[in-house]
Design an enzyme around this catalytic site. Sequence first.
Site, PDB file in Angstrom:
ATOM      1  CG  ASP A  10       9.650  -0.843  -6.375  1.00  0.00           C
ATOM      2  OD1 ASP A  10       8.814   0.042  -6.190  1.00  0.00           O
ATOM      3  OD2 ASP A  10      10.738  -1.134  -5.844  1.00  0.00           O
ATOM      4  CB  ILE A  11       4.785   2.029  -8.262  1.00  0.00           C
ATOM      5  CG1 ILE A  11       4.195   3.216  -9.015  1.00  0.00           C
ATOM      6  CG2 ILE A  11       4.745   2.157  -6.731  1.00  0.00           C
ATOM      7  CD1 ILE A  11       2.583   3.277  -8.808  1.00  0.00           C
ATOM      8  CG  ASN A  24      -2.899   6.290   5.565  1.00  0.00           C
ATOM      9  OD1 ASN A  24      -3.119   7.508   5.710  1.00  0.00           O
ATOM     10  ND2 ASN A  24      -1.946   5.377   5.801  1.00  0.00           N
ATOM     11  N   GLY A  32       2.223  -1.166   2.488  1.00  0.00           N
ATOM     12  CA  GLY A  32       1.972  -1.355   1.009  1.00  0.00           C
ATOM     13  C   GLY A  32       2.857  -0.235   0.095  1.00  0.00           C
ATOM     14  CB  VAL A  33       1.424   1.119  -3.017  1.00  0.00           C
ATOM     15  CG1 VAL A  33       1.820   2.413  -3.831  1.00  0.00           C
ATOM     16  CG2 VAL A  33       1.325   0.028  -3.790  1.00  0.00           C
ATOM     17  CG  ASP A  34       0.817   5.433   2.094  1.00  0.00           C
ATOM     18  OD1 ASP A  34       1.180   6.660   1.555  1.00  0.00           O
ATOM     19  OD2 ASP A  34      -0.080   5.610   2.942  1.00  0.00           O
ATOM     20  CB  SER A 124      -8.748  -0.336  -3.544  1.00  0.00           C
ATOM     21  OG  SER A 124      -9.098   0.933  -3.028  1.00  0.00           O
ATOM     22  N   GLY A 126      -4.875  -4.396  -2.192  1.00  0.00           N
ATOM     23  CA  GLY A 126      -4.044  -4.884  -1.319  1.00  0.00           C
ATOM     24  C   GLY A 126      -4.752  -5.008  -0.016  1.00  0.00           C
ATOM     25  CE1 TYR A 128      -6.666   0.892   3.280  1.00  0.00           C
ATOM     26  CE2 TYR A 128      -7.682   2.397   1.748  1.00  0.00           C
ATOM     27  CZ  TYR A 128      -6.960   2.246   2.853  1.00  0.00           C
ATOM     28  OH  TYR A 128      -6.709   3.300   3.286  1.00  0.00           O
TER      29      TYR A 128
END
Length: 188
Positions: A10-11, A24, A32-34, A124, A126, A128
Amino acid sequence: MTQITLVEGDITEQRVDVIVNAANSSLLGGGGVDGAIHRRGGPEILADCRRLRASHYGKGLPTGQAVATTAGRLPARWVVHTVGPVHRLEEYERQAELLASCYRESLRLAVELGARTVAFPAISAGIYGWPLEDAARIALTAVTEAVAEPAESGPVGSASLAEVRFVLFGAEAYGVFEQVWRALGQRS
């Protein structure tokens, strides 16, 4: 010399100087990550992003560029936000260059901030829609080339970065990155 490592995890739990966010263009959070970075980092990150939108990025952050904010409650010093391209076959060459630019620009900014350690997600790959194997090849090639530059010849160079870590969510993503890394002649 900069060490490039691959980890499954997990980042938002990485203890590094810079966590890179696959943001985004609005910079105001997403999925997602964001979304995970904004949720775990807390309101301080969103407040910084709003200030950026109000000053320099009224129309949003352009694809392939990077900008830094506080890391809020994350175990990092900064979050570097970069906007990856949406995968489109009809514009592949241009989109692939923008994806590589996300990594180069994030590293350049991390070096400017004085970071020694940087953690990247698979930008990108995920929502994207970038195919994971191709995303891994572009990411690993861009980072390897950027950190191999002598410090005096490029914006990144290897002088200050001790580690660039790819943090892959799930065994599949880790396995694909590891396979591409080996195919590129590296060892994790």
